[in-house]
Design an enzyme around this catalytic site. Structure first.
Site, PDB file in Angstrom:
ATOM      1  N   LYS A  58       0.815  -1.220   0.000  1.00 20.94           N
ATOM      2  CA  LYS A  58       0.000   0.000   0.000  1.00 20.94           C
ATOM      3  C   LYS A  58       0.847   1.268   0.000  1.00 20.94           C
ATOM      4  O   LYS A  58       2.025   1.262   0.339  1.00 20.94           O
ATOM      5  CB  LYS A  58      -0.980  -0.027   1.178  1.00 20.94           C
TER       6      LYS A  58
ATOM      7  N   ARG B  27      -3.770  -9.822   4.815  1.00 25.13           N
ATOM      8  CA  ARG B  27      -4.136  -9.955   3.400  1.00 25.13           C
ATOM      9  C   ARG B  27      -2.950  -9.479   2.572  1.00 25.13           C
ATOM     10  O   ARG B  27      -2.603  -8.296   2.638  1.00 25.13           O
ATOM     11  CB  ARG B  27      -5.385  -9.108   3.128  1.00 25.13           C
TER      12      ARG B  27
HETATM   13  C1  7PM Z   1      -5.119  -0.055  -5.507  1.00 25.49           C
HETATM   14  C2  7PM Z   1      -5.204   0.437  -4.208  1.00 25.49           C
HETATM   15  C3  7PM Z   1      -5.391  -1.382  -5.771  1.00 25.49           C
HETATM   16  C4  7PM Z   1      -5.600  -0.388  -3.178  1.00 25.49           C
HETATM   17  C5  7PM Z   1      -5.771  -2.198  -4.741  1.00 25.49           C
HETATM   18  C6  7PM Z   1      -5.909  -1.707  -3.445  1.00 25.49           C
HETATM   19  C7  7PM Z   1      -8.225  -4.223   1.289  1.00 25.49           C
HETATM   20  C8  7PM Z   1      -9.259  -4.990   0.775  1.00 25.49           C
HETATM   21  C9  7PM Z   1      -8.270  -3.891  -0.837  1.00 25.49           C
HETATM   22  C10 7PM Z   1      -7.994  -4.218   2.710  1.00 25.49           C
HETATM   23  C11 7PM Z   1      -9.817  -5.758   2.881  1.00 25.49           C
HETATM   24  C12 7PM Z   1      -5.266  -3.686  -2.248  1.00 25.49           C
HETATM   25  C13 7PM Z   1      -6.286  -2.585  -2.313  1.00 25.49           C
HETATM   26  N1  7PM Z   1      -7.618  -3.566   0.273  1.00 25.49           N
HETATM   27  N2  7PM Z   1     -10.054  -5.762   1.550  1.00 25.49           N
HETATM   28  N3  7PM Z   1      -9.284  -4.782  -0.561  1.00 25.49           N
HETATM   29  N4  7PM Z   1      -8.820  -5.004   3.443  1.00 25.49           N
HETATM   30  N5  7PM Z   1     -10.581  -6.497   3.693  1.00 25.49           N
HETATM   31  O1  7PM Z   1      -4.133  -3.375  -1.816  1.00 25.49           O
HETATM   32  O2  7PM Z   1      -7.115  -3.535   3.255  1.00 25.49           O
HETATM   33  O3  7PM Z   1      -5.506  -4.808  -2.680  1.00 25.49           O
HETATM   34  S1  7PM Z   1      -7.937  -3.256  -2.424  1.00 25.49           S
END
Ligand code: 7PM
Length: 273
Positions: free
Chosen positions: A221, A255
């Site tokens: 992130k 995750r």
């Molecule tokens: C761009 C920015 C692409 C952020 C993808 C993301 C989470 C999630 C995501 C989280 C839960 C990523 C994120 N982040 N579900 N879905 N918790 N429960 O890094 O922090 O995959 S999308």
């Protein structure tokens, strides 16, 4: 702490690893969905081989700044993947969606967990989960994915996140979802500045007394990019450090994209704790 999700019971006495499986069209697209379905399935098999305890399948509609994906397109992406995985892997499959219709179809296809960045606030989402036996991850987000990173403001970020998660968990209980099916997630990067994210990880332990398993998503992130100066594809070491700290602060599930490195690092954490 035990998590009930459909036919699975996860005993969370050690930190568990949720591997991210993105199902997104690629440049080799055949106009249909075969190419990205098989790529996602192969990737998921590899993550299980590397020690993933859960697979989180997403069609990209929950991503910050993502162009919203139409319902049928999201279904076409994720349903074939979940159908194959639920028959061929022994770990629970999670579906990353906020859309009730996707939840219903994913559960029918064999998903055991709903991972909802909107914490079942979409009309019909609560019912979709309540009428099944799947587990659910309730995540905190301030604002919407389109606008949340513009200028996030909190009086007390940890208190506000804790209050929101407690309210959503209570709403789930009232809808008939058993306590053992619920996990909570502070939602790193979802309507939070660097300072908000840092404070949330520092004080993650204070969310433990809500009485639910905690899930943390910090993998690759932007807060890790802000700290290290590294681009998204060079955040492996920072992500592993974040997973280790999360586990030490009480996260039950992390995750992550990089399953092998995270599983090894958490084995060391478990041996020492
Ligand atoms: C761009 C920015 C692409 C952020 C993808 C993301 C989470 C999630 C995501 C989280 C839960 C990523 C994120 N982040 N579900 N879905 N918790 N429960 O890094 O922090 O995959 S999308």
């Amino acid at each position: 702490m035990i998590l009930h999700c459909a036919q699975f019971e996860l005993t969370l006495t050690r930190p568990h690893v949720m591997g991210i499986v993105n199902v997104t069209p690629d440049s080799f697209s055949d106009g249909g969905h075969f190419v990205h379905t098989s790529a996602a399935v192969e990737h998921a098999f590899a993550l299980v081989e590397q020690g993933a305890d859960i697979l989180d399948v997403g069609g990209e509609s929950t991503r910050p700044n993502a162009t919203p994906v139409a319902l049928q397109e999201e279904l076409d992406r994720i349903i074939p993947v979940i159908e194959v995985l639920s028959r061929h892997v022994k770990v629970p499959i999670s579906i990353d969606t906020y859309k009730p219709a996707v939840m219903v179809e994913a559960i029918r296809a064999g998903a055991s967990i709903v991972n909802d960045v909107r914490a079942l606030q979409e009309p019909g989402a609560m019912q979709a989960v309540a009428s099944s036996k799947v587990g659910v991850c309730l995540m905190h987000m301030q604002g919407t994915p389109q606008t949340m990173q513009i200028d996030p403001v909190y009086t007390q970020v940890v208190d506000e996140v804790r209050l929101f998660l407690a309210e959503r968990a209570a709403a789930c209980l009232a809808a008939g979802i058993a306590k053992e099916r619920i996990m909570l997630d502070p939602g790193f990067g979802f309507g939070k500045t660097r300072a908000h994210n840092i404070q949330l990880i520092q004080e993650l332990s204070s969310l433990q007394d809500l009485g639910y398993p905690l899930l943390v998503g910090l993998s690759r992130k932007s807060v890790l990019g802000q700290v290290t100066g590294q681009d998204v594809d060079a955040r492996l070491h920072a992500s592993v450090a974040a997973a280790v700290i999360s586990a030490m602060k009480g996260a039950n599930i992390v995750r992550v994209h990089d399953v092998k490195a995270t599983v090894e690092a958490l084995k060391v954490v478990t041996a020492i704790l």
